[in-house]
Each structure stands twice: as C-alpha cells, then as structure tokens.
Write a protein that holds these residues in place. Structure first.
Motif: not given
Length: 141
Positions: A105, A99-101
C-alpha cells in the motif's frame, strides 16, 4: 430567470472548491496515524513535485513540521497539507489518497492536471509533451 443563472453553492461545496488540494477519508486516516507516530509536533504532510520519472514529473511526500515562505497550507479531514509555491500549479485540484493492493500500500495523488502517467503511477506529464531533457527512463527514478 432560471436556477442555472444563479447556482446555489452550499458552504461545504464552497469550502471544497476553495481547497487547492484535498485528502481522501482513508488517506487522512493513514496520514493521521503516521503523523501521530512521527514525534514531530504540529507536523503535516508536504506534497511536492520534482522532475524525474518516466513521464517527466514525480510526486513526493514527506512529514514536515516546517512551514516555508510561500507554502500553501490546507487543513482537510484533520490533516495539514503543505504545498510549496513551485508545486502548487501542478497539484491544484488534486486529492491525496491511500491505496492498498497485492503489492502493498501507499499514498497516491489523483491529479486532474496530469494528461498522462506511467504504469507505476508515481510519474506524470501535464501537457502531453515528452519528458524534460535529461529526464525520463524507468519508473520511480
């Protein structure tokens, strides 16, 4: 006799059902890139559980080119996943994802066995009980 009595399972569904752990398409892309740059021949992603974190257990991952006695080895989307015998029961049915935010990530584990988790997503509990004695505290510890 109804179709419910004799469910039809496609080969792809049977294969997915047989895998104790899987990796998402995006997770596999990221893992393949990291493995390619590791310099380790025939390496895979070792996924494991250790005591700690604010909820009792923590996920761990490492690049590993060793296959240890008792390991469960799963090939999914071109990635070799290794799970030690002690971690297997807590990881059964899980999916590794990336996941990347806004904070960056990283890899995460979507675990159907977790009954609760902490806010950071790296720590979990499976039975709703308190953390094992001597464990707990801050996220990621």
């Amino acid at each position: 006799m109804t179709a419910e009595m004799f469910p039809v399972t496609t080969p792809a569904a049977a294969e997915a059902e047989a895998k104790v752990i899987t990796i998402s398409e995006y997770g596999a892309q990221k893992a393949q890139s990291i493995l390619a740059g590791s310099g380790k021949q025939d390496a895979g992603v070792r996924v494991f559980i250790k005591s700690g974190g604010c909820s009792g257990y923590q996920y761990g991952m490492a690049i590993d080119d060793r296959e240890l006695e008792g390991d469960t080895i799963v090939y999914d989307r071109g990635v070799k996943l290794l799970v030690d015998q002690a971690s297997l029961a807590l990881l059964r049915g899980s999916e590794v994802d990336f996941v990347e935010n806004l904070m960056g990530g990283g890899f995460t584990v979507n675990n159907p066995n977790a009954t609760s988790s902490c806010g950071c997503g790296h720590s979990f509990r499976t039975d709703g009980a308190t953390a094992p004695e001597g464990q707990g505290g801050s996220c990621g510890s």
